[in-house]
Structures are given as C-alpha cells and as structure tokens.
Scaffold this motif. Structure first.
Motif, PDB file in Angstrom:
ATOM      1  N   ARG A  47       0.816  -1.210   0.000  1.00 44.34           N
ATOM      2  CA  ARG A  47       0.000   0.000   0.000  1.00 44.34           C
ATOM      3  C   ARG A  47       0.857   1.272   0.000  1.00 44.34           C
ATOM      4  O   ARG A  47       0.486   2.266  -0.610  1.00 44.34           O
ATOM      5  CB  ARG A  47      -0.938  -0.013   1.208  1.00 44.34           C
ATOM      6  CG  ARG A  47      -2.105   0.937   0.990  1.00 44.34           C
ATOM      7  CD  ARG A  47      -3.094   0.882   2.111  1.00 44.34           C
ATOM      8  NE  ARG A  47      -3.828  -0.357   2.178  1.00 44.34           N
ATOM      9  CZ  ARG A  47      -4.114  -0.994   3.313  1.00 44.34           C
ATOM     10  NH1 ARG A  47      -3.679  -0.518   4.455  1.00 44.34           N
ATOM     11  NH2 ARG A  47      -4.812  -2.105   3.298  1.00 44.34           N
ATOM     12  N   VAL A  50       1.906   2.344  -3.480  1.00 43.63           N
ATOM     13  CA  VAL A  50       0.698   2.629  -4.259  1.00 43.63           C
ATOM     14  C   VAL A  50       0.091   3.968  -3.833  1.00 43.63           C
ATOM     15  O   VAL A  50      -0.309   4.777  -4.680  1.00 43.63           O
ATOM     16  CB  VAL A  50      -0.334   1.471  -4.140  1.00 43.63           C
ATOM     17  CG1 VAL A  50      -1.658   1.857  -4.774  1.00 43.63           C
ATOM     18  CG2 VAL A  50       0.209   0.207  -4.789  1.00 43.63           C
ATOM     19  N   SER A  51       0.058   4.233  -2.522  1.00 40.72           N
ATOM     20  CA  SER A  51      -0.483   5.510  -2.033  1.00 40.72           C
ATOM     21  C   SER A  51       0.357   6.674  -2.548  1.00 40.72           C
ATOM     22  O   SER A  51      -0.178   7.707  -2.955  1.00 40.72           O
ATOM     23  CB  SER A  51      -0.473   5.567  -0.510  1.00 40.72           C
ATOM     24  OG  SER A  51      -1.164   4.481   0.002  1.00 40.72           O
ATOM     25  N   LEU A  53       2.199   6.733  -5.258  1.00 40.98           N
ATOM     26  CA  LEU A  53       1.940   6.871  -6.698  1.00 40.98           C
ATOM     27  C   LEU A  53       0.648   7.626  -6.951  1.00 40.98           C
ATOM     28  O   LEU A  53       0.577   8.503  -7.796  1.00 40.98           O
ATOM     29  CB  LEU A  53       1.823   5.478  -7.341  1.00 40.98           C
ATOM     30  CG  LEU A  53       3.107   4.826  -7.819  1.00 40.98           C
ATOM     31  CD1 LEU A  53       2.838   3.395  -8.276  1.00 40.98           C
ATOM     32  CD2 LEU A  53       3.691   5.628  -8.994  1.00 40.98           C
ATOM     33  N   ARG A  54      -0.373   7.262  -6.193  1.00 39.06           N
ATOM     34  CA  ARG A  54      -1.673   7.886  -6.384  1.00 39.06           C
ATOM     35  C   ARG A  54      -1.629   9.385  -6.063  1.00 39.06           C
ATOM     36  O   ARG A  54      -2.120  10.204  -6.839  1.00 39.06           O
ATOM     37  CB  ARG A  54      -2.691   7.180  -5.480  1.00 39.06           C
ATOM     38  CG  ARG A  54      -4.051   7.749  -5.649  1.00 39.06           C
ATOM     39  CD  ARG A  54      -5.055   6.994  -4.849  1.00 39.06           C
ATOM     40  NE  ARG A  54      -6.217   7.844  -4.656  1.00 39.06           N
ATOM     41  CZ  ARG A  54      -7.239   7.508  -3.914  1.00 39.06           C
ATOM     42  NH1 ARG A  54      -7.248   6.352  -3.297  1.00 39.06           N
ATOM     43  NH2 ARG A  54      -8.244   8.321  -3.797  1.00 39.06           N
ATOM     44  N   ALA A  55      -0.986   9.722  -4.942  1.00 41.01           N
ATOM     45  CA  ALA A  55      -0.894  11.134  -4.554  1.00 41.01           C
ATOM     46  C   ALA A  55      -0.150  11.945  -5.617  1.00 41.01           C
ATOM     47  O   ALA A  55      -0.580  13.039  -5.990  1.00 41.01           O
ATOM     48  CB  ALA A  55      -0.190  11.245  -3.206  1.00 41.01           C
ATOM     49  N   ALA A  57       0.274  11.157  -8.851  1.00 39.90           N
ATOM     50  CA  ALA A  57      -0.500  11.194 -10.101  1.00 39.90           C
ATOM     51  C   ALA A  57      -1.656  12.178  -9.983  1.00 39.90           C
ATOM     52  O   ALA A  57      -1.942  12.934 -10.919  1.00 39.90           O
ATOM     53  CB  ALA A  57      -1.005   9.796 -10.435  1.00 39.90           C
ATOM     54  N   GLU A  58      -2.319  12.194  -8.832  1.00 39.39           N
ATOM     55  CA  GLU A  58      -3.451  13.116  -8.638  1.00 39.39           C
ATOM     56  C   GLU A  58      -2.997  14.567  -8.691  1.00 39.39           C
ATOM     57  O   GLU A  58      -3.642  15.409  -9.320  1.00 39.39           O
ATOM     58  CB  GLU A  58      -4.134  12.827  -7.298  1.00 39.39           C
ATOM     59  CG  GLU A  58      -5.136  11.683  -7.408  1.00 39.39           C
ATOM     60  CD  GLU A  58      -5.769  11.322  -6.074  1.00 39.39           C
ATOM     61  OE1 GLU A  58      -6.643  10.439  -6.080  1.00 39.39           O
ATOM     62  OE2 GLU A  58      -5.380  11.911  -5.029  1.00 39.39           O
ATOM     63  N   MET A  78       7.636   8.906  -9.220  1.00 39.85           N
ATOM     64  CA  MET A  78       6.712   7.857  -9.649  1.00 39.85           C
ATOM     65  C   MET A  78       7.459   6.650 -10.207  1.00 39.85           C
ATOM     66  O   MET A  78       7.115   5.512  -9.925  1.00 39.85           O
ATOM     67  CB  MET A  78       5.715   8.398 -10.689  1.00 39.85           C
ATOM     68  CG  MET A  78       4.697   9.331 -10.052  1.00 39.85           C
ATOM     69  SD  MET A  78       3.617  10.111 -11.256  1.00 39.85           S
ATOM     70  CE  MET A  78       2.521   8.772 -11.646  1.00 39.85           C
ATOM     71  N   GLU A  81       8.920   4.772  -7.240  1.00 38.36           N
ATOM     72  CA  GLU A  81       7.892   4.016  -6.509  1.00 38.36           C
ATOM     73  C   GLU A  81       7.492   2.764  -7.289  1.00 38.36           C
ATOM     74  O   GLU A  81       7.249   1.707  -6.705  1.00 38.36           O
ATOM     75  CB  GLU A  81       6.658   4.884  -6.236  1.00 38.36           C
ATOM     76  CG  GLU A  81       6.890   6.024  -5.255  1.00 38.36           C
ATOM     77  CD  GLU A  81       7.328   5.577  -3.869  1.00 38.36           C
ATOM     78  OE1 GLU A  81       7.103   4.414  -3.493  1.00 38.36           O
ATOM     79  OE2 GLU A  81       7.943   6.393  -3.158  1.00 38.36           O
ATOM     80  N   THR A  82       7.430   2.898  -8.620  1.00 38.10           N
ATOM     81  CA  THR A  82       7.083   1.740  -9.453  1.00 38.10           C
ATOM     82  C   THR A  82       8.169   0.674  -9.344  1.00 38.10           C
ATOM     83  O   THR A  82       7.885  -0.514  -9.247  1.00 38.10           O
ATOM     84  CB  THR A  82       6.929   2.167 -10.930  1.00 38.10           C
ATOM     85  OG1 THR A  82       6.174   3.358 -10.966  1.00 38.10           O
ATOM     86  CG2 THR A  82       6.242   1.112 -11.741  1.00 38.10           C
TER      87      THR A  82
END
Ligand code: ADP
Length: 264
Positions: A47, A50-51, A53-55, A57-58, A78, A81-82
C-alpha cells in the motif's frame, strides 16, 4: 488446549452421553497468527508505494504542480515508486515459490571458484561506483560442488547488495571462501554500519528493517529469501556483527558428492 464437548444422541434424538474432543491448538494458532501478521505486512508494504503513486498522479492530473521542474521531480518519484513495487512483488514471488515447492531444488555440479569470480567481477564495479573497496579471495583448490548454482548466486547477490548498501564511502567489502573437510564456507564481510545485538536475531525475518526510516529502498525480504534458500539447500547461515565496525555473513556449502561421483 481446546476442549469441545458435544452431546451424543441416539436415533430418537435422546441424549445418551457426551463426546469430548481435546485438541492441542497452540501450534496451529501460532501458525495462523504468523500468517495473519504476514498478510498484514504484505498489504502494508504494497500500500505504501501505491499511495505515494496515487498522490503524485493526482497532483499532476489536477495541474497542482507549480512548475516544470516540480513536474519532472514528481515523475521521477513515480518511476522510483514503481521500481520499489516491482522489487517487492518479485521478492514475494521468489519467497512463495521457494516455500510452495519443496522439491524445487535441482542439483547440479559446478565450480564454486568460477561462480565467485563471476559475481566478484560485477560487484567490484558496483562497489567502485560507491567508493567502497572490494576484495576477494578464491579457494586454492578448485572445488566442484553438487548444489544449485542459481540459488547460491542469489544468496551471494543478496549479501553483497546489503554489504554495499550498508557500508559508507571509503569502507571495504570482502568475499572469500574457506575449505573444510566436508564443506566450503563462503563469507561476505563489510566494514559498514553493523547490526545492534537487539536486532540481530530478527534480520532474517520477513520485512524486518533495522532503521525503518533509512531503509526505504529495501524490501526487508532479502535476508528472508537468503535464509529460505539456505534452508532449502540443507545448509546453514550465520552472522557476526558489531555496530559501527561491520558485519560478516557466512554460509556453508556441503561437499556431498553428486550421483556418479564416488566419494573418496
Ligand atoms: P533490506 O531490503 O531492508 O536490506 P534485508 O532482509 O536484506 O532487507 O535485511 C534486513 C535488515 O538487516 C536491513 O534492513 C538492515 O537493517 C540489516 N542488514 C542487512 N545486511 C546488513 C549489513 N551488511 N550491514 C548492516 N545491516 C544490515
């Protein structure tokens, strides 16, 4: 101890007695507890990237990055993180494959000196890039082992990656082997940060990281994989370490003769 009492009924549903079931559940409960903790750890570790990455990307999608430089930095984060996620998934797959197939170890004959020289060549370059000295000593006798070369190489890679990671600039790393009557002992030694006595018994546990804040690039699974491999091969691994002086990891490789090779 778990005791289950149930009524014993006859064909007319009259209670004619009781049945008591006694079961030692301590072991199965402990296993279940370990499994639950493991799943919680895996979820947590997955998680986190992934969190992030999401932050990132948003923020980019909402046009909230103030300038081009910041955007570039976010994209780089990013990518990192990937990569971390990929490493984690790869490590988890390796571990589960090792654990799910007890017959996975195929043995073959190979020369330990050849493998060590091969690995050393690559790590001398990696250590050099970090300004860490790399020494290695091969066995004077060219011993042929009956083991799994790919798995032994993986253990060496895990130990050498750690040695480089936890040794500051100017330090040194050594890879050497010694020959005993019935086994070869392979050691990876470093002059790095070392491991405190209170941590040393946990470092082979899955997800254990001594300094959680500084070990973000690691998965905490490397040594767990190394330990699993060594167990699968029927060998042993030990560590000796002193904080601020360095660490030495040593594992055995038995000289058990392969099929068709007569022992002397
Ligand atoms: P990681 O991916 O975090 O390196 P490992 O399972 O390989 O995970 O190692 C577990 C922990 O043991 C590391 O986080 C680190 O704190 C410690 N460790 C492993 N190798 C060394 C070393 N050579 N020197 C100092 N600490 C080490």
């Amino acid at each position: 101890l778990r005791i289950t009492i149930s009524p014993l009924e006859d064909e007319q549903n009259h209670i004619v007695g009781t049945v008591g079931l006694f079961r030692d559940v301590t072991e199965s409960e402990r296993l279940e507890q370990t499994r639950r903790e493991y799943v919680a750890n895996v979820s947590h570790e997955l998680r986190t990237p992934v969190s992030a990455l999401r932050a990132l990307a948003e923020t980019l999608a909402d046009g909230m990055a103030p300038d081009e430089d910041t955007k570039k930095r976010y994209y780089t984060h990013m990518v990192h993180e990937t990569m971390r996620l990929t490493r984690l998934i790869d490590d988890l797959l390796i571990l589960s494959r090792l654990q799910s197939d007890p017959h996975a170890v195929q043995r073959e004959a190979f020369k330990i000196n050849r493998l060590m020289a091969d690995v050393a060549e690559r790590y001398a370059i990696l250590a050099g890039e970090k300004d860490v000295r790399f020494n290695f000593t091969l066995l004077s006798e060219d011993v042929v082992l009956w083991s799994n070369m790919g798995l032994v190489e993986q253990v060496l890679i895990i130990l050498l990656d750690n040695a480089i990671k936890y040794t500051p600039k100017g330090g040194s790393i050594s890879l050497y082997a010694s020959l005993e009557e019935d086994m070869v002992k392979v050691s990876v030694s470093d002059t790095g940060i070392g491991i405190a006595a209170e941590d040393i018994s946990y470092i082979f546990d899955r997800f254990y990281k001594v300094d959680k804040a500084h070990a973000t690039q690691g998965t905490g699974l490397g040594l767990a994989i190394a330990f699993e491999i060594i167990q699968r091969l029927g060998e042993r691994i030990v560590v000796e370490s002193h904080p601020e002086e360095g660490s030495t990891f040593t594992f055995t490789l038995s000289r058990n003769p392969g099929p068709g090779i007569k022992s002397l």
